[in-house]
Design a protein around this motif. Structure first.
Motif, short mmCIF file in Angstrom:
data_model
loop_
_atom_site.label_atom_id
_atom_site.label_comp_id
_atom_site.label_asym_id
_atom_site.label_seq_id
_atom_site.Cartn_x
_atom_site.Cartn_y
_atom_site.Cartn_z
N MET A 1 65.23 15.98 19.33
CA MET A 1 66.32 16.80 18.83
C MET A 1 67.63 16.28 19.40
O MET A 1 67.70 15.88 20.55
CB MET A 1 66.10 18.25 19.24
N HIS A 2 68.64 16.31 18.57
CA HIS A 2 69.96 15.83 18.95
C HIS A 2 70.97 16.85 18.44
O HIS A 2 70.89 17.28 17.29
CB HIS A 2 70.19 14.46 18.29
N ALA A 3 71.91 17.28 19.29
CA ALA A 3 72.92 18.26 18.89
C ALA A 3 74.26 17.56 18.67
O ALA A 3 74.58 16.57 19.33
CB ALA A 3 73.06 19.33 19.97
N LEU A 4 75.03 18.11 17.73
CA LEU A 4 76.34 17.56 17.38
C LEU A 4 77.25 18.72 17.03
O LEU A 4 76.82 19.68 16.39
CB LEU A 4 76.20 16.63 16.16
N GLN A 5 78.50 18.64 17.47
CA GLN A 5 79.50 19.63 17.06
C GLN A 5 80.88 19.01 17.09
O GLN A 5 81.20 18.20 17.95
CB GLN A 5 79.49 20.86 17.98
N TYR A 6 81.69 19.39 16.12
CA TYR A 6 83.11 19.06 16.14
C TYR A 6 83.87 20.36 15.90
O TYR A 6 83.35 21.30 15.30
CB TYR A 6 83.48 18.00 15.10
N GLU A 7 85.09 20.40 16.43
CA GLU A 7 85.91 21.61 16.33
C GLU A 7 87.24 21.26 15.68
O GLU A 7 87.88 20.29 16.07
CB GLU A 7 86.18 22.18 17.72
N PHE A 59 77.98 23.36 13.87
CA PHE A 59 77.05 22.94 14.92
C PHE A 59 75.77 22.47 14.24
O PHE A 59 75.26 23.14 13.34
CB PHE A 59 76.75 24.10 15.86
N TYR A 60 75.26 21.33 14.69
CA TYR A 60 74.09 20.69 14.09
C TYR A 60 72.98 20.49 15.12
O TYR A 60 73.26 20.14 16.26
CB TYR A 60 74.43 19.29 13.58
N LEU A 61 71.75 20.66 14.69
CA LEU A 61 70.58 20.20 15.42
C LEU A 61 69.87 19.21 14.49
O LEU A 61 69.43 19.58 13.39
CB LEU A 61 69.64 21.36 15.78
N TRP A 62 69.82 17.96 14.92
CA TRP A 62 69.25 16.89 14.11
C TRP A 62 67.83 16.58 14.55
O TRP A 62 67.54 16.52 15.75
CB TRP A 62 70.10 15.63 14.23
N ASN A 63 66.97 16.31 13.57
CA ASN A 63 65.62 15.82 13.84
C ASN A 63 65.62 14.32 14.06
O ASN A 63 64.77 13.81 14.79
CB ASN A 63 64.68 16.16 12.67
N THR A 64 66.54 13.63 13.39
CA THR A 64 66.59 12.17 13.52
C THR A 64 68.04 11.70 13.69
O THR A 64 68.96 12.26 13.09
CB THR A 64 65.99 11.45 12.29
N THR A 93 71.90 15.43 23.98
CA THR A 93 70.47 15.17 23.85
C THR A 93 69.70 16.47 24.07
O THR A 93 69.98 17.20 25.02
CB THR A 93 70.04 14.12 24.90
N GLY A 94 68.73 16.73 23.22
CA GLY A 94 67.99 17.99 23.27
C GLY A 94 67.20 18.20 24.54
O GLY A 94 66.59 17.27 25.07
N LEU A 95 67.24 19.44 25.03
CA LEU A 95 66.43 19.87 26.17
C LEU A 95 65.34 20.85 25.76
O LEU A 95 64.22 20.76 26.22
CB LEU A 95 67.31 20.55 27.23
N GLY A 96 65.70 21.81 24.88
CA GLY A 96 64.73 22.81 24.47
C GLY A 96 65.16 23.50 23.19
O GLY A 96 66.36 23.62 22.90
N ALA A 148 69.07 24.27 23.66
CA ALA A 148 69.88 23.76 24.77
C ALA A 148 69.82 22.24 24.73
O ALA A 148 68.82 21.64 24.33
CB ALA A 148 69.36 24.27 26.10
N ALA A 149 70.94 21.62 25.16
CA ALA A 149 71.03 20.16 25.16
C ALA A 149 71.99 19.74 26.26
O ALA A 149 72.71 20.57 26.82
CB ALA A 149 71.50 19.66 23.79
N VAL A 150 71.98 18.45 26.58
CA VAL A 150 72.81 17.94 27.66
C VAL A 150 73.49 16.64 27.23
O VAL A 150 72.91 15.84 26.50
CB VAL A 150 71.98 17.71 28.95
N ASP A 151 74.73 16.46 27.68
CA ASP A 151 75.46 15.22 27.51
C ASP A 151 75.49 14.55 28.88
O ASP A 151 76.24 14.97 29.77
CB ASP A 151 76.88 15.51 27.02
N PRO A 152 74.67 13.51 29.11
CA PRO A 152 74.64 12.87 30.42
C PRO A 152 75.84 11.95 30.67
O PRO A 152 75.98 11.43 31.78
CB PRO A 152 73.32 12.09 30.41
N GLY A 153 76.69 11.76 29.68
CA GLY A 153 77.93 11.00 29.90
C GLY A 153 78.99 11.87 30.56
O GLY A 153 79.70 11.44 31.46
N ARG A 154 79.07 13.10 30.12
CA ARG A 154 80.02 14.07 30.70
C ARG A 154 79.33 15.02 31.66
O ARG A 154 79.98 15.87 32.24
CB ARG A 154 80.64 14.90 29.58
#
Length: 194
Positions: A1-7, A59-64, A93-96, A148-154
């Motif tokens: 799972m991958h999360a994406l959002q823009y505002e 807000f997006y949750l992507w499978n691929t 990056t997806g956590l749960g 829940a997801a995490v950005d390990p860059g930030r």
């Protein structure tokens, strides 16, 4: 799972009916997008549910990642860029992920909370706790789903949940859900993502 959002933060006097009309016109375009788990078309209005701003923030949750890339580089995202300018697209990056107690109900509201990963923590312990908290959120009355997801860059966590009512039991920024595209929701892997 991958999360994406823009505002897209809009002027204080902006007619949010323009965003509502746009979503009514184009929201269906992702209702069958390959690789997409869910896209929640989100709107905050200044003075509503404590929002200090008018903001359109899908807000997006992507499978691929391929599905996400097709959307960004060759799909409907270009139309948004043409209409509003190019927003920064945040990724995690997806956590749960968990389906909620009201999984079959329409999503009316969303809560998004971003927070820094504290220094000096044991990653495995913290991330396992975040996954447990995601399950607890999904178990609350009216929860449609929680992720829940995490950005390990930030080193930033994002917690996201959808709710069937306007009294969500989660902390964070509250958004109205204008439309939910969920072609691959049933393929989002439940539980821990590692």
């Amino acid at each position: 799972m991958h999360a994406l959002q823009y505002e897209l933060t809009l002027p204080a006097d902006y007619d949010t009916g323009i965003v509502r009309d746009r979503v009514a016109r184009v929201g269906h375009l992702l209702d069958d997008w390959d690789g997409l788990g869910i896209k929640a078309y989100l709107l905050r209005e200044r003075g509503v549910h404590g929002s200090p701003v008018n903001q359109y923030a899908p807000f997006y949750l992507w499978n691929t990642v391929e599905g996400m890339n097709r959307f960004l580089w060759g799909g409907p995202f270009q139309g948004l860029v043409n209409d509003f300018g190019r927003p920064a697209a945040r990724q995690w990056t997806g956590l749960g992920y968990e389906e909620g107690t009201a999984a079959g109900a329409p999503a009316a509201f969303a809560v998004r909370r971003r927070e820094p990963v504290p220094d000096g923590v044991e990653f495995a312990e913290l991330m396992a706790d975040v996954v447990r908290q995601t399950r607890r959120t999904a178990d609350e009355d009216g929860a449609v789903l929680a992720a829940a997801a995490v950005d390990p860059g930030r080193w930033e966590l994002v917690r996201f949940s959808l709710w069937a009512h306007d009294a969500p039991k989660a902390e964070g920024d509250v958004f109205q859900v204008l439309h939910l595209s969920a072609p691959g929701r049933h393929r989002l892997p439940p539980g821990r993502q590692w």
